[in-house]
Scaffold this active site. Structure first.
Site, PDB file in Angstrom:
ATOM      1  N   SER A 180      50.335 -50.729  55.974  1.00  0.00           N
ATOM      2  CA  SER A 180      49.722 -49.460  56.380  1.00  0.00           C
ATOM      3  C   SER A 180      50.212 -48.975  57.740  1.00  0.00           C
ATOM      4  O   SER A 180      49.951 -47.824  58.118  1.00  0.00           O
ATOM      5  CB  SER A 180      48.194 -49.606  56.403  1.00  0.00           C
ATOM      6  N   GLU A 223      61.593-106.636  97.581  1.00  0.00           N
ATOM      7  CA  GLU A 223      63.007-106.309  97.504  1.00  0.00           C
ATOM      8  C   GLU A 223      63.798-106.571  98.783  1.00  0.00           C
ATOM      9  O   GLU A 223      64.984-106.885  98.723  1.00  0.00           O
ATOM     10  CB  GLU A 223      63.166-104.830  97.114  1.00  0.00           C
TER      11      GLU A 223
END
Length: 533
Positions: free
Chosen positions: A477, A92
């Site tokens: 229950s 780059e």
């Protein structure tokens, strides 16, 4: 021509050149003065705080999942290996440590190349330095215009004065997009090669450095040849910069480009658990924190218990559903001459998970031959269908299965699961159906209250509703302690006799009669209250 005329012409020419130069300088000064107005504040780069991945870990430290808007792992410049830096500079900006923000030699070379390519289909090349790319990525847009390039150059000069080269490079290597949702070199290294930066080879770092130019154009699978060519070009540039030897370059270029894009991470099946965690984190800290601030979240989940809970619920729902019969195929394919195309186009709303859709191709005595997507063939023996008794409207099930035709017909689209055994070169499959009933499981540490496992349904892809945390469940229950506590407060004792006899209660208009009974379906007459407890 006499000497006086020659001097006069030279004077005119020199004057003209000076006038052009002065006009150019004036124009350049004017442009810089105009474009330098209202530029973004480059000092904000000093507070660089990029979005990074948040991770959630199980109680044993195992990674469960990640959340992020941008897949990025920030790495300070001191921790980035020299090999990675050298590769990106070679590709780059080879003069990065020597130029003041722009590279005049590269600009001249790019202008000359573009002039020579006039009239061809070749794309114009640029000469942006890494500093210019930082200015563009952080402070400007991707607009292709002279104005943006001038602003980019001005900002590059200013950034170079305000920050060190290493600071600029750190910004670049952590911000740059390298394809496939990966931002920065560390995330790209994990995505493409499943390696940390210091584990990368010369060829691998060269490939990463090849990506900033155009990640989609150098996809390692779709554009393998272009990706390989670009990687090798970067390797050549690394040699020219003197960072590796010619022999090392030859070895690197000889390496095939092998990536790990389709690898499967070992994950815990905890979609319902993680969605509950995600909602609570967002409520407490906000979406931006979770998806951008790199949170480290330690959950209470026990992976082994979670897998066991997932399997228990999955198997339990399937077995329960099987006991209530076979509801028939997903659909029917009429034109069996083109069954492969028809099966590929067949639409169904069910999430099949690890199972597959298949079509019954023919009945072979004690088995059904099936075709799957992609043209793969297999068969289902009668022994894998005997559970599939017809589901009747009254909730019962039909007669026992004695032959394949009792269950399926040619053209039926069904759900199957592959078995391990292979016979006659074809895979053995079992007949399956997605359960209609659903459920949830929670496993908690009774001493600490920590949730060790949580499954909110059969399949999260089918339904995100969490039956473990969002469902309104019947008391069952669990209501008994409240009833008996009320009785004790009213003067009852465990020895108090209560009549256990049949009773019928009218529930109101249209609700029918309710006749409660004991589990044994027997009644015991006068009984002490402790028997009920």
């Amino acid at each position: 021509m006499d000497q006086k005329k020659l001097i006069r012409y030279i004077t005119y020419a020199a004057g003209g050149i000076c006038a052009v130069v002065l006009a150019g300088v004036a124009l350049l000064f004017l442009m810089l003065n105009v474009y330098a107005r209202d530029l973004p504040d480059y000092n904000q780069l000093a507070d660089y705080n990029p979005p990074v991945v948040s991770r959630i870990y199980a109680g044993n430290g195992e990674l469960i999942t990640e959340y992020a808007n941008q897949n990025r792992v920030f790495v300070p410049i001191e921790a980035i290996p020299p090999r990675v830096i050298e590769s990106f500079l070679a590709a780059e900006d080879k003069n990065f440590y020597n130029h003041p923000g722009i590279d005049l030699l590269s600009i001249f070379r790019a202008m000359l190349t573009n002039v020579m390519n006039i009239g061809t289909d070749k794309r114009l090349i640029g000469a942006s330095t890494i500093t210019q790319q930082v200015a563009k990525n952080f402070l400007l847009t991707n607009e292709l215009s002279i104005e943006r390039k001038v602003k980019e150059a001005i900002l590059a000069f200013r950034i170079e004065k305000a920050f060190t080269k290493n600071q600029i490079l750190e910004l670049y290597l952590n911000e740059i997009y390298l394809g496939a949702g990966a931002y920065g070199v560390a995330a790209a290294s994990l995505h493409y090669f499943d390696k940390a930066l210091d584990e990368l080879s010369v060829a691998e770092t060269a490939y990463l450095a090849a990506l900033p130019k155009a990640p989609n154009n150098y996809h390692p699978i779709r554009n393998y040849d272009s990706a390989l060519s670009r990687r090798n070009w970067v390797i050549t540039r690394i040699v020219e910069d003197g960072h590796i030897t010619t022999q090392e370059a030859l070895q690197a270029k000889a390496e095939p480009l092998i990536v790990e894009l389709n690898r499967k991470r070992q994950t815990v099946p905890a979609d319902y658990f993680m969605e509950e965690v995600r909602r609570r984190i967002v409520d407490a800290y906000g979406t931006d924190e979770l998806y951008g601030q790199g949170l480290y979240i330690k959950a209470t989940l026990d992976p082994d218990l979670q897998r066991a809970a997932q399997k228990a619920l999955h198997d339990g729902l399937i077995n329960y559903d099987r006991r209530h019969g076979w509801r028939g195929p997903l659909g029917q394919i009429e034109d069996m001459a083109n069954w492969q195309t028809a099966l590929d186009e067949f639409q169904h709303s069910k999430s099949l998970g690890d199972w597959d859709a298949a079509v019954v191709v023919e009945i072979l005595g004690e088995s059904a031959r099936i075709g799957l997507k992609g043209g793969q063939m297999g068969f289902i023996p009668l022994s894998e269908m005997t559970w599939a008794r017809e589901q009747l409207e009254d909730g019962g099930i039909g007669a026992s299965i004695s032959k394949v035709q009792d269950v399926v017909s040619v053209g039926d689209v069904i759900i199957v699961e592959a078995k391990t055994r292979i016979e006659n070169g074809e895979n053995l499959y079992s007949l399956r159906q997605i359960p209609e009933i659903n459920g949830g499981i929670v496993a908690m540490d009774p001493h600490s209250g920590r949730v060790l496992a949580l499954v909110g349904g059969y399949d999260y892809k089918m339904s995100e509703f969490n039956r473990a945390t969002q469902a309104k469940r019947q008391a069952g229950s669990a209501i008994k302690p409240f009833v008996y506590l009320t009785a004790l407060n009213a003067g009852y004792t465990p020895a108090t006799l209560i009549l256990d006899a049949p009773i019928v209660i009218d529930q109101g208009d249209g609700q029918g009669k309710w006749k409660p009974s004991n589990y044994t379906q027997n009644f015991y007459g006068p009984s002490p209250m402790r028997l009920g407890i």
